[in-house]
Scaffold this motif. Structure first.
Motif, PDB file in Angstrom:
ATOM      1  N   UNK A 266       0.848  -1.191   0.000  1.00  0.00           N
ATOM      2  CA  UNK A 266       0.000   0.000   0.000  1.00  0.00           C
ATOM      3  C   UNK A 266       0.885   1.243   0.000  1.00  0.00           C
ATOM      4  N   UNK A 267       1.000   1.874  -1.155  1.00  0.00           N
ATOM      5  CA  UNK A 267       1.826   3.066  -1.276  1.00  0.00           C
ATOM      6  C   UNK A 267       1.035   4.355  -1.148  1.00  0.00           C
TER       7      UNK A 267
ATOM      8  N   UNK B 163       0.022   8.608  -9.314  1.00  0.00           N
ATOM      9  CA  UNK B 163       0.984   8.185 -10.328  1.00  0.00           C
ATOM     10  C   UNK B 163       1.744   6.931  -9.956  1.00  0.00           C
ATOM     11  N   UNK B 164       2.579   6.516 -10.882  1.00  0.00           N
ATOM     12  CA  UNK B 164       3.370   5.301 -10.707  1.00  0.00           C
ATOM     13  C   UNK B 164       4.541   5.539  -9.761  1.00  0.00           C
ATOM     14  N   UNK B 165       5.005   4.490  -9.166  1.00  0.00           N
ATOM     15  CA  UNK B 165       6.201   4.553  -8.335  1.00  0.00           C
ATOM     16  C   UNK B 165       7.031   3.309  -8.607  1.00  0.00           C
ATOM     17  N   UNK B 166       8.301   3.388  -8.373  1.00  0.00           N
ATOM     18  CA  UNK B 166       9.204   2.271  -8.622  1.00  0.00           C
ATOM     19  C   UNK B 166       9.817   1.829  -7.299  1.00  0.00           C
TER      20      UNK B 166
END
Length: 112
Positions: free
Chosen positions: A2-3, A10-13
């Protein structure tokens, strides 16, 4: 995972710090074990020689730890499970398992 609390949109890496900072060559962006496989081929180092070295290395680390040789390099910390004042990795050593480990970096390789 869970970010949402830290990443609102948006996306995260996600980067594995151990793989990125410890096990990958900075210049070639290649896992160090791949270089190890190339090295053992070039220098004709057998799996048996690698296992013998591994066993010798662990036994030396255990003897050095028990003899206090690393005491000046260890910073004692309090952990929820108690006091940490030594490297416990050498004591995870299982000599009976070493020669049976499977290669990790190449299907027909020898590096474990």
């Amino acid at each position: 995972l869970d970010f949402r609390p830290g990443q609102k949109f948006g996306n995260t890496k996600v980067i594995d710090g151990l793989a990125s900072d410890g096990l990958t060559d900075t210049y070639d962006d290649c896992v160090m074990g791949v270089f190890a496989e190339k090295t053992v081929l070039e220098l004709d180092i057998t799996r048996e020689q690698q296992d013998d070295y591994c066993i010798q290395s662990y036994e030396r680390a255990i003897a050095a730890t028990e003899g206090g040789r690393f005491d000046s390099e260890i910073v004692e910390i309090k952990h929820r499970r108690g006091l940490v004042n030594k490297d416990d990795e050498p004591f995870n050593y299982r000599p009976d398992k070493i020669r049976h480990l499977r290669p990790v970096f190449k299907k027909d390789g020898t590096v474990t």
